[in-house]
Structures are given as C-alpha cells and as structure tokens.
Design a protein around this motif. Structure first.
Motif, PDB file in Angstrom:
ATOM      1  N   ILE A 168       0.845  -1.196   0.000  1.00  0.00           N
ATOM      2  CA  ILE A 168       0.000   0.000   0.000  1.00  0.00           C
ATOM      3  C   ILE A 168       0.881   1.247   0.000  1.00  0.00           C
ATOM      4  O   ILE A 168       0.660   2.185  -0.765  1.00  0.00           O
ATOM      5  N   PHE A 169       1.897   1.252   0.863  1.00  0.00           N
ATOM      6  CA  PHE A 169       2.868   2.353   0.910  1.00  0.00           C
ATOM      7  C   PHE A 169       3.515   2.565  -0.456  1.00  0.00           C
ATOM      8  O   PHE A 169       3.590   3.683  -0.965  1.00  0.00           O
ATOM      9  N   PHE A 170       3.946   1.499  -1.079  1.00  0.00           N
ATOM     10  CA  PHE A 170       4.606   1.573  -2.382  1.00  0.00           C
ATOM     11  C   PHE A 170       3.653   2.084  -3.464  1.00  0.00           C
ATOM     12  O   PHE A 170       3.968   2.996  -4.212  1.00  0.00           O
ATOM     13  N   PHE A 171       2.463   1.484  -3.535  1.00  0.00           N
ATOM     14  CA  PHE A 171       1.499   1.871  -4.566  1.00  0.00           C
ATOM     15  C   PHE A 171       1.131   3.344  -4.462  1.00  0.00           C
ATOM     16  O   PHE A 171       1.173   4.089  -5.440  1.00  0.00           O
ATOM     17  N   TRP A 172       0.763   3.772  -3.238  1.00  0.00           N
ATOM     18  CA  TRP A 172       0.298   5.149  -3.079  1.00  0.00           C
ATOM     19  C   TRP A 172       1.435   6.159  -3.133  1.00  0.00           C
ATOM     20  O   TRP A 172       1.220   7.313  -3.496  1.00  0.00           O
ATOM     21  N   GLY A 173       2.645   5.757  -2.775  1.00  0.00           N
ATOM     22  CA  GLY A 173       3.801   6.647  -2.942  1.00  0.00           C
ATOM     23  C   GLY A 173       4.042   6.955  -4.409  1.00  0.00           C
ATOM     24  O   GLY A 173       4.310   8.099  -4.785  1.00  0.00           O
ATOM     25  N   PHE A 174       3.902   5.925  -5.254  1.00  0.00           N
ATOM     26  CA  PHE A 174       4.044   6.146  -6.698  1.00  0.00           C
ATOM     27  C   PHE A 174       2.846   6.925  -7.238  1.00  0.00           C
ATOM     28  O   PHE A 174       3.006   7.871  -8.014  1.00  0.00           O
ATOM     29  N   ALA A 175       1.636   6.545  -6.817  1.00  0.00           N
ATOM     30  CA  ALA A 175       0.425   7.251  -7.283  1.00  0.00           C
ATOM     31  C   ALA A 175       0.474   8.725  -6.883  1.00  0.00           C
ATOM     32  O   ALA A 175       0.094   9.599  -7.675  1.00  0.00           O
ATOM     33  N   GLY A 176       0.946   9.020  -5.679  1.00  0.00           N
ATOM     34  CA  GLY A 176       1.063  10.410  -5.228  1.00  0.00           C
ATOM     35  C   GLY A 176       2.060  11.187  -6.069  1.00  0.00           C
ATOM     36  O   GLY A 176       1.832  12.354  -6.408  1.00  0.00           O
ATOM     37  N   TRP A 177       3.172  10.542  -6.407  1.00  0.00           N
ATOM     38  CA  TRP A 177       4.165  11.180  -7.276  1.00  0.00           C
ATOM     39  C   TRP A 177       3.531  11.503  -8.622  1.00  0.00           C
ATOM     40  O   TRP A 177       3.732  12.589  -9.177  1.00  0.00           O
ATOM     41  N   LEU A 178       2.740  10.570  -9.154  1.00  0.00           N
ATOM     42  CA  LEU A 178       2.083  10.776 -10.447  1.00  0.00           C
ATOM     43  C   LEU A 178       1.075  11.922 -10.373  1.00  0.00           C
ATOM     44  O   LEU A 178       1.016  12.765 -11.277  1.00  0.00           O
ATOM     45  N   PHE A 213      11.004  14.303  -2.925  1.00  0.00           N
ATOM     46  CA  PHE A 213      12.310  14.469  -2.308  1.00  0.00           C
ATOM     47  C   PHE A 213      13.305  13.496  -2.931  1.00  0.00           C
ATOM     48  O   PHE A 213      14.489  13.785  -3.063  1.00  0.00           O
ATOM     49  N   LEU A 214      12.804  12.331  -3.340  1.00  0.00           N
ATOM     50  CA  LEU A 214      13.651  11.269  -3.864  1.00  0.00           C
ATOM     51  C   LEU A 214      13.917  11.425  -5.350  1.00  0.00           C
ATOM     52  O   LEU A 214      13.208  12.144  -6.049  1.00  0.00           O
ATOM     53  N   HIS A 215      14.930  10.713  -5.825  1.00  0.00           N
ATOM     54  CA  HIS A 215      15.201  10.663  -7.263  1.00  0.00           C
ATOM     55  C   HIS A 215      14.156   9.803  -7.976  1.00  0.00           C
ATOM     56  O   HIS A 215      13.732  10.114  -9.077  1.00  0.00           O
ATOM     57  N   MET A 216      13.790   8.698  -7.347  1.00  0.00           N
ATOM     58  CA  MET A 216      12.839   7.770  -7.970  1.00  0.00           C
ATOM     59  C   MET A 216      11.444   8.383  -7.999  1.00  0.00           C
ATOM     60  O   MET A 216      11.164   9.311  -7.241  1.00  0.00           O
ATOM     61  N   PRO A 217      10.583   7.869  -8.856  1.00  0.00           N
ATOM     62  CA  PRO A 217       9.218   8.405  -8.934  1.00  0.00           C
ATOM     63  C   PRO A 217       8.394   7.917  -7.747  1.00  0.00           C
ATOM     64  O   PRO A 217       7.610   6.966  -7.839  1.00  0.00           O
ATOM     65  N   PHE A 218       8.560   8.603  -6.620  1.00  0.00           N
ATOM     66  CA  PHE A 218       7.935   8.140  -5.389  1.00  0.00           C
ATOM     67  C   PHE A 218       7.874   9.286  -4.392  1.00  0.00           C
ATOM     68  O   PHE A 218       8.863   9.964  -4.159  1.00  0.00           O
ATOM     69  N   CYS A 219       6.700   9.506  -3.796  1.00  0.00           N
ATOM     70  CA  CYS A 219       6.517  10.499  -2.731  1.00  0.00           C
ATOM     71  C   CYS A 219       6.111   9.772  -1.460  1.00  0.00           C
ATOM     72  O   CYS A 219       4.944   9.383  -1.296  1.00  0.00           O
ATOM     73  N   PRO A 220       7.053   9.577  -0.536  1.00  0.00           N
ATOM     74  CA  PRO A 220       6.757   8.824   0.680  1.00  0.00           C
ATOM     75  C   PRO A 220       5.608   9.390   1.504  1.00  0.00           C
ATOM     76  O   PRO A 220       4.902   8.630   2.174  1.00  0.00           O
ATOM     77  N   ALA A 265       7.127 -10.637  -0.346  1.00  0.00           N
ATOM     78  CA  ALA A 265       8.413 -10.531   0.351  1.00  0.00           C
ATOM     79  C   ALA A 265       9.512 -10.066  -0.594  1.00  0.00           C
ATOM     80  O   ALA A 265      10.332  -9.208  -0.234  1.00  0.00           O
ATOM     81  N   ALA A 266       9.530 -10.591  -1.807  1.00  0.00           N
ATOM     82  CA  ALA A 266      10.552 -10.202  -2.786  1.00  0.00           C
ATOM     83  C   ALA A 266      10.390  -8.734  -3.186  1.00  0.00           C
ATOM     84  O   ALA A 266      11.375  -7.986  -3.252  1.00  0.00           O
ATOM     85  N   ILE A 267       9.165  -8.312  -3.450  1.00  0.00           N
ATOM     86  CA  ILE A 267       8.907  -6.910  -3.812  1.00  0.00           C
ATOM     87  C   ILE A 267       9.339  -5.996  -2.674  1.00  0.00           C
ATOM     88  O   ILE A 267       9.984  -4.963  -2.891  1.00  0.00           O
ATOM     89  N   THR A 268       8.991  -6.374  -1.454  1.00  0.00           N
ATOM     90  CA  THR A 268       9.355  -5.578  -0.283  1.00  0.00           C
ATOM     91  C   THR A 268      10.869  -5.457  -0.158  1.00  0.00           C
ATOM     92  O   THR A 268      11.393  -4.366   0.075  1.00  0.00           O
ATOM     93  N   ALA A 269      11.574  -6.572  -0.307  1.00  0.00           N
ATOM     94  CA  ALA A 269      13.042  -6.554  -0.175  1.00  0.00           C
ATOM     95  C   ALA A 269      13.687  -5.690  -1.259  1.00  0.00           C
ATOM     96  O   ALA A 269      14.525  -4.825  -0.957  1.00  0.00           O
ATOM     97  N   ILE A 270      13.286  -5.880  -2.498  1.00  0.00           N
ATOM     98  CA  ILE A 270      13.890  -5.137  -3.611  1.00  0.00           C
ATOM     99  C   ILE A 270      13.597  -3.642  -3.482  1.00  0.00           C
ATOM    100  O   ILE A 270      14.491  -2.803  -3.597  1.00  0.00           O
ATOM    101  N   PHE A 271      12.345  -3.299  -3.233  1.00  0.00           N
ATOM    102  CA  PHE A 271      12.004  -1.889  -3.147  1.00  0.00           C
ATOM    103  C   PHE A 271      12.631  -1.242  -1.918  1.00  0.00           C
ATOM    104  O   PHE A 271      13.051  -0.086  -1.977  1.00  0.00           O
ATOM    105  N   SER A 272      12.702  -1.962  -0.818  1.00  0.00           N
ATOM    106  CA  SER A 272      13.323  -1.399   0.388  1.00  0.00           C
ATOM    107  C   SER A 272      14.776  -1.029   0.149  1.00  0.00           C
ATOM    108  O   SER A 272      15.233   0.045   0.558  1.00  0.00           O
ATOM    109  N   ILE A 273      15.508  -1.910  -0.516  1.00  0.00           N
ATOM    110  CA  ILE A 273      16.909  -1.622  -0.828  1.00  0.00           C
ATOM    111  C   ILE A 273      17.006  -0.393  -1.714  1.00  0.00           C
ATOM    112  O   ILE A 273      17.775   0.539  -1.434  1.00  0.00           O
ATOM    113  N   ALA A 274      16.210  -0.362  -2.787  1.00  0.00           N
ATOM    114  CA  ALA A 274      16.227   0.792  -3.698  1.00  0.00           C
ATOM    115  C   ALA A 274      15.807   2.064  -2.974  1.00  0.00           C
ATOM    116  O   ALA A 274      16.404   3.134  -3.168  1.00  0.00           O
TER     117      ALA A 274
END
Length: 189
Positions: free
Chosen positions: A13-23, A41-48, A148-157
């Motif tokens: 949910i955090f990931f989806f809405w962070g991207f949706a908010g950026w959009l 604030f971030l380089h990636m298309p994401f607003c925490p 779990a995989a999505i969480t791990a990959i996105f958390s690192i990024a």
C-alpha cells in the motif's frame, strides 16, 4: 470482510500510493506550473508522504470506510497535519521548501492551505471508499513469497535513494547563501 493488514500488505500500500502520489504531483504541476517536475524528495518516482498517509489511513479507517463524514474530516485534518509537519521538517533540515502555498488564501506558513485541505477531504472519500478496496483486493491476491521479494527489492532501492537524496539536499543547503528558505520548484500559479 475486513481486510487484515500484514506487514507486506502495508508495504505494498505504501509503495502503490507513494508512486500514485508522485504521479498526481507530476500531473498537478504540469497543469499548474506549465512544466513537468519531479516534486518528490527522492530521485525515484515516489513520494513517501502519500505512501505513509495511505498506509496509516488504511489501518486507522478500516472500520469506518462507509462514513463519508469521517473520511472527509480525516482527509482534511490528517493530511494537512502531515503536510505541515513534513514541510516544517524539510525546511529545518535542508533550509529549502518543496512546496509553498503562501500565495493562496487561508494558508499557514505556506505549508498548508484551505483549498488543499478541502481537496484532501474529498480525495479521502474517493480513495478510501472506492480505490483502496481495489488496491487491497489486488494485494490480497499476491503470493506471500512475491510480496516478500517486492518488499526486499524496493526497500533496498528506497534506502539507497533516500541516502543519495538526503546527501544531495544537504549539499544544496551547504551551497546556499543568505538566510532565506529556497523554493526548489516553480510554485503553483
């Protein structure tokens, strides 16, 4: 049936809405300022700020999603308080402003304004009543291993980008002259 929020579900949910908010910010500033801007604030298309707000709101409002009044009041109050606090933190840490509503009527220190508060209220009704149930349905269908995989990959990024973005903001702060806050983006009209 009430959706049960596990760690991975909240993260998605955090990931989806962070991207949706950026959009949403991207589209809003294209309309308002006449150009595309990475408003996050971030380089990636994401607003925490959007991701945190939606994850917190999903848990807090899980039993009252049928009440338009509660959703509206939550959107107005919660979103405005979060926006005000985050704006203040960014100003203090980096001596910069990521947004400025001081040109709008009924604003508080340019961090929040009545127009946006009302939009947050109506947005909360639309999002929590109609869109979020679809997001929950999709996240509920994803196998736990994939979550779990999505969480791990996105958390690192996310944490790499957070460190790089904070470093960039600190460098910008240190290169500034004078005492005034710097607005990093073209303001709304």
């Amino acid at each position: 049936m009430l959706f049960e929020y596990g760690f991975y579900d909240l993260f998605l949910i955090f990931f989806f809405w962070g991207f949706a908010g950026w959009l949403v910010e991207l589209i809003d500033m294209r309309i308002e300022a006449g150009e595309f801007q990475n408003r996050g604030f971030l380089h990636m298309p994401f607003c925490p700020i959007y991701g945190v707000g939606m994850a917190a709101g999903s848990v807090a409002l899980s039993s009252v999603k049928d009440s338009y009044v509660i959703l509206f009041v939550f959107g107005v109050v919660f979103c405005s308080v979060v926006e005000y606090i985050v704006g203040g933190i960014l100003e203090k840490l980096f001596h910069s402003k990521w947004w400025d509503y001081s040109h709008m009527r009924f604003n508080i220190k340019g961090r929040v304004c009545l127009r946006n508060a009302v939009l947050f209220g109506f947005g909360a009704i639309v999002v929590f009543r109609f869109v979020q149930p679809m997001v929950e349905d999709v996240t509920g269908r994803i196998p736990i291993e994939m979550k779990a995989a999505i969480t791990a990959i996105f958390s690192i990024a996310f944490f790499i980008d957070l460190a790089a973005s904070a470093r960039r903001a600190w460098a910008y702060r240190n290169s500034q002259e004078g005492d005034g806050l710097r607005l990093l983006f073209k303001a709304h009209k």
